[in-house]
Enzyme design. Sequence first.
Site, mmCIF file in Angstrom:
data_model
loop_
_atom_site.group_PDB
_atom_site.id
_atom_site.type_symbol
_atom_site.label_atom_id
_atom_site.label_comp_id
_atom_site.label_asym_id
_atom_site.label_seq_id
_atom_site.Cartn_x
_atom_site.Cartn_y
_atom_site.Cartn_z
ATOM 1 N N GLY A 188 -2.900 9.578 26.671
ATOM 2 C CA GLY A 188 -3.635 8.649 26.174
ATOM 3 C C GLY A 188 -4.862 8.853 25.891
ATOM 4 C CG HIS A 242 1.819 15.814 12.732
ATOM 5 N ND1 HIS A 242 2.765 15.420 13.983
ATOM 6 C CD2 HIS A 242 2.074 17.203 13.338
ATOM 7 C CE1 HIS A 242 4.114 16.358 14.225
ATOM 8 N NE2 HIS A 242 3.275 17.328 13.773
ATOM 9 C CG ASP A 253 4.930 13.855 11.882
ATOM 10 O OD1 ASP A 253 4.409 12.656 12.763
ATOM 11 O OD2 ASP A 253 5.861 14.163 12.508
HETATM 12 C C1 GAR Z 1 -2.006 14.447 20.304
HETATM 13 O O1 GAR Z 1 -2.619 15.519 20.485
HETATM 14 C C2 GAR Z 1 -1.259 13.614 19.644
HETATM 15 O O2 GAR Z 1 -1.997 14.500 18.020
HETATM 16 C C3 GAR Z 1 -0.097 14.288 19.493
HETATM 17 O O3 GAR Z 1 0.773 14.415 21.043
HETATM 18 C C4 GAR Z 1 -1.065 14.143 21.083
HETATM 19 C C5 GAR Z 1 -1.381 13.242 22.341
HETATM 20 O O4 GAR Z 1 -1.763 13.204 23.516
HETATM 21 N N1 GAR Z 1 1.234 13.054 18.783
HETATM 22 C C6 GAR Z 1 2.440 14.002 17.674
HETATM 23 O O5 GAR Z 1 2.366 14.939 18.516
HETATM 24 C C7 GAR Z 1 2.730 13.329 17.326
HETATM 25 N N2 GAR Z 1 3.651 13.668 16.511
HETATM 26 P P1 GAR Z 1 -2.828 12.157 24.129
HETATM 27 O O6 GAR Z 1 -1.981 11.223 24.420
HETATM 28 O O7 GAR Z 1 -3.628 12.934 25.831
HETATM 29 O O8 GAR Z 1 -3.526 11.658 23.229
#
Ligand code: GAR
Length: 190
Positions: A12, A104, A145
């Site tokens: 998060g 993404h 996506d």
């Molecule tokens: C982020 O890098 C986001 O772009 C990715 O997960 C991470 C979450 O980080 N999302 C995906 O891969 C969706 N396919 P966070 O929980 O620290 O924000």
Amino acid sequence: MKKIAILASGSGSNAENIANYFKGSDYAQVSFIIANNPQAYVLERAKKLGIEAAVVSKAEFMEAEGVIAMLRERDIDFVVLAGFLLLVPQKLIAAYPGRIVNIHPALLPKHGGKGMYGDRVHKAVVESGDTESGITIHIIDEHYDKGTTCFQAKCPVLSTDTPDDVAAKVHALEYEHFPRVIDEILHNLD
Ligand code: GAR
């Protein structure tokens, strides 16, 4: 005041960054966070930020009615997927048409689709020998996506970069651009 809900599955850090961006704004605020995993660190962040949070099971989420009711009860205008790993069901998309945005951590259409999230994406980028990666911010449709791309930003990938190096560059782009692009989309909604 526009009310934003964030859906997240893990750490998060983007959710926190977005919440802080809108803190003190009289235009929009993050007022609700939903996690699909009771262990997700985003729930700790929500507590610290003083933002109401809820956990829904995968089954509840896929069924959609309960989640739509939760969002409507809180007058949510816009939904942000920030590291959210479940496919959004059609019913929820229909309840918020053009109002659900995802980030993404790669340059779609490359390295997207089911099972492509977080570190798996950065590993795929390195293994493919790509010389650049980045972020894609898009309004979602019912496929993983896919949908309408709103914004992309790129970063170089060096031949010596590990997946962690790529992740660090991509996170920096996410923190720089995601809140600002959400702000822009909100202003263009009506
Ligand atoms: C982020 O890098 C986001 O772009 C990715 O997960 C991470 C979450 O980080 N999302 C995906 O891969 C969706 N396919 P966070 O929980 O620290 O924000």
